[in-house]
Design a protein around this motif. Structure first.
Motif, PDB file in Angstrom:
ATOM      1  N   LYS A   1      16.910  -1.723 -81.018  1.00  0.00           N
ATOM      2  CA  LYS A   1      16.649  -1.096 -79.806  1.00  0.00           C
ATOM      3  C   LYS A   1      15.098  -0.338 -79.971  1.00  0.00           C
ATOM      4  CE  LYS A   1      19.863  -2.337 -77.378  1.00  0.00           C
ATOM      5  NZ  LYS A   1      19.550  -3.689 -76.320  1.00  0.00           N
ATOM      6  N   ALA A   2      15.082   0.367 -80.990  1.00  0.00           N
ATOM      7  CA  ALA A   2      13.793   1.008 -81.143  1.00  0.00           C
ATOM      8  C   ALA A   2      12.612   0.246 -81.417  1.00  0.00           C
ATOM      9  CB  ALA A   2      13.795   2.077 -82.375  1.00  0.00           C
ATOM     10  N   LYS A   3      12.649  -0.815 -81.994  1.00  0.00           N
ATOM     11  CA  LYS A   3      11.791  -1.846 -82.624  1.00  0.00           C
ATOM     12  C   LYS A   3      11.495  -2.581 -81.457  1.00  0.00           C
ATOM     13  CE  LYS A   3      10.492  -5.561 -85.650  1.00  0.00           C
ATOM     14  NZ  LYS A   3      10.983  -6.353 -86.902  1.00  0.00           N
ATOM     15  N   SER A   4      12.248  -2.889 -80.298  1.00  0.00           N
ATOM     16  CA  SER A   4      12.081  -3.798 -79.421  1.00  0.00           C
ATOM     17  C   SER A   4      11.520  -3.082 -77.926  1.00  0.00           C
ATOM     18  CB  SER A   4      13.280  -4.467 -78.770  1.00  0.00           C
ATOM     19  OG  SER A   4      14.451  -3.693 -78.428  1.00  0.00           O
ATOM     20  N   GLY A   5      11.621  -1.672 -78.338  1.00  0.00           N
ATOM     21  CA  GLY A   5      11.048  -0.697 -77.114  1.00  0.00           C
ATOM     22  C   GLY A   5      12.146  -0.669 -75.974  1.00  0.00           C
ATOM     23  N   ASP A   6      13.232  -0.868 -76.552  1.00  0.00           N
ATOM     24  CA  ASP A   6      14.475  -0.534 -75.351  1.00  0.00           C
ATOM     25  C   ASP A   6      15.122   0.636 -75.439  1.00  0.00           C
ATOM     26  OD1 ASP A   6      13.807  -3.105 -74.199  1.00  0.00           O
ATOM     27  OD2 ASP A   6      14.826  -3.996 -75.524  1.00  0.00           O
ATOM     28  N   LEU A   7      14.471   1.717 -76.031  1.00  0.00           N
ATOM     29  CA  LEU A   7      15.282   2.736 -76.485  1.00  0.00           C
ATOM     30  C   LEU A   7      14.501   4.014 -75.597  1.00  0.00           C
ATOM     31  CD1 LEU A   7      16.974   4.749 -78.058  1.00  0.00           C
ATOM     32  CD2 LEU A   7      15.313   4.705 -79.691  1.00  0.00           C
ATOM     33  N   ILE A   8      15.240   4.740 -74.533  1.00  0.00           N
ATOM     34  CA  ILE A   8      14.648   5.621 -74.138  1.00  0.00           C
ATOM     35  C   ILE A   8      15.527   7.024 -74.548  1.00  0.00           C
ATOM     36  CG2 ILE A   8      14.732   6.664 -71.563  1.00  0.00           C
ATOM     37  CD1 ILE A   8      14.574   3.687 -70.566  1.00  0.00           C
ATOM     38  N   VAL A   9      14.908   8.188 -74.564  1.00  0.00           N
ATOM     39  CA  VAL A   9      15.315   9.331 -75.048  1.00  0.00           C
ATOM     40  C   VAL A   9      15.051  10.613 -73.898  1.00  0.00           C
ATOM     41  CG1 VAL A   9      15.429  11.361 -76.570  1.00  0.00           C
ATOM     42  CG2 VAL A   9      14.736   9.105 -77.218  1.00  0.00           C
ATOM     43  N   LEU A  10      16.151  10.996 -73.365  1.00  0.00           N
ATOM     44  CA  LEU A  10      16.130  11.980 -72.331  1.00  0.00           C
ATOM     45  C   LEU A  10      16.267  13.334 -72.729  1.00  0.00           C
ATOM     46  CD1 LEU A  10      18.044  10.131 -69.357  1.00  0.00           C
ATOM     47  CD2 LEU A  10      15.696  10.174 -69.704  1.00  0.00           C
ATOM     48  N   ASP A  11      15.718  14.451 -72.164  1.00  0.00           N
ATOM     49  CA  ASP A  11      15.937  15.753 -72.564  1.00  0.00           C
ATOM     50  C   ASP A  11      17.540  16.215 -72.541  1.00  0.00           C
ATOM     51  OD1 ASP A  11      15.559  16.073 -70.093  1.00  0.00           O
ATOM     52  OD2 ASP A  11      14.501  17.756 -69.931  1.00  0.00           O
TER      53      ASP A  11
END
Length: 206
Positions: free
Chosen positions: A116-126
């Protein structure tokens, strides 16, 4: 690996550093496939059952005499070739689960996160907190973040209002960090992690 962290209202909330050992691996499809197969086999009910010839409620008498009729020899009306007889080699109740080493399971989770991180499909919320448990308001929030089909992972305890507002939205799954798993990560195009979830994952694999 540094990634920009967002808040629920869509604003930037600083950056977070992701561990290369968890989010920076080169994904291996064979390990992911083994883990998905393990999960799906384990959750299969296995309650399918048919009646064999020993379980059929039917007369045990011999159909007709052994010799002299010109017909084939038969000893039981419960045999599979007869109408109403038992099923030959039918399914029986059993567990479909099979073993997979604990280290392989842990590695598969790392590879799923890295994919997911490699494909850019990872979102991190505070943080994952809602002022009120309103599904309509949460739908607008997700639209603002560009989230339409996602798995959302919170901390060890989910905010009650956020969980209640999100649970009825189609194609949105919300889980605490203890419930994170490879199959759910891969079946949703987007993975959303809270800052608490990232910290818990890094602590888990330390």
């Amino acid at each position: 690996m540094d990634i920009t962290m967002k808040s629920l209202d869509g604003a930037d909330a600083g950056t977070v550093t992701l561990s290369e050992e968890i989010f920076g691996l080169e994904p291996r499809e064979d390990i992911l496939q083994r883990m998905v197969r393990y999960q799906l086999a384990k959750r299969q009910q296995g309650t399918h059952q048919t009646l064999g010839r020993s379980e059929i409620a039917r007369t045990g008498a011999k159909l007709y005499r052994q010799k002299g009729t010109g017909r084939a020899r038969h000893g039981s009306a419960r045999a599979p070739q007869f109408r109403g007889g038992g099923k030959a080699h039918g399914p029986v109740s059993r567990s479909h689960a099979h073993d997979l080493p604990k280290k392989v399971r842990a590695l598969a989770l790392k590879h799923a996160l890295s994919a997911k991180a490699k494909s850019g499909d990872l979102i991190v919320l505070d943080e994952l907190k809602a002022a009120e448990a309103k599904t309509k308001a949460m739908v607008k929030t997700f639209e603002g973040l560009g989230i339409a089909n996602a798995l959302i992972i919170g901390g060890s305890e989910l905010d009650a209002s956020f969980a209640r507002a999100s649970r009825n939205i189609a194609k949105i799954d919300v889980l605490p960090v203890q419930g994170i798993n490879v199959y759910d990560i891969l079946r949703r195009p987007t993975l959303v992690l809270s800052k608490a979830a990232v910290e818990a994952l890094e602590e888990r694999f330390k």
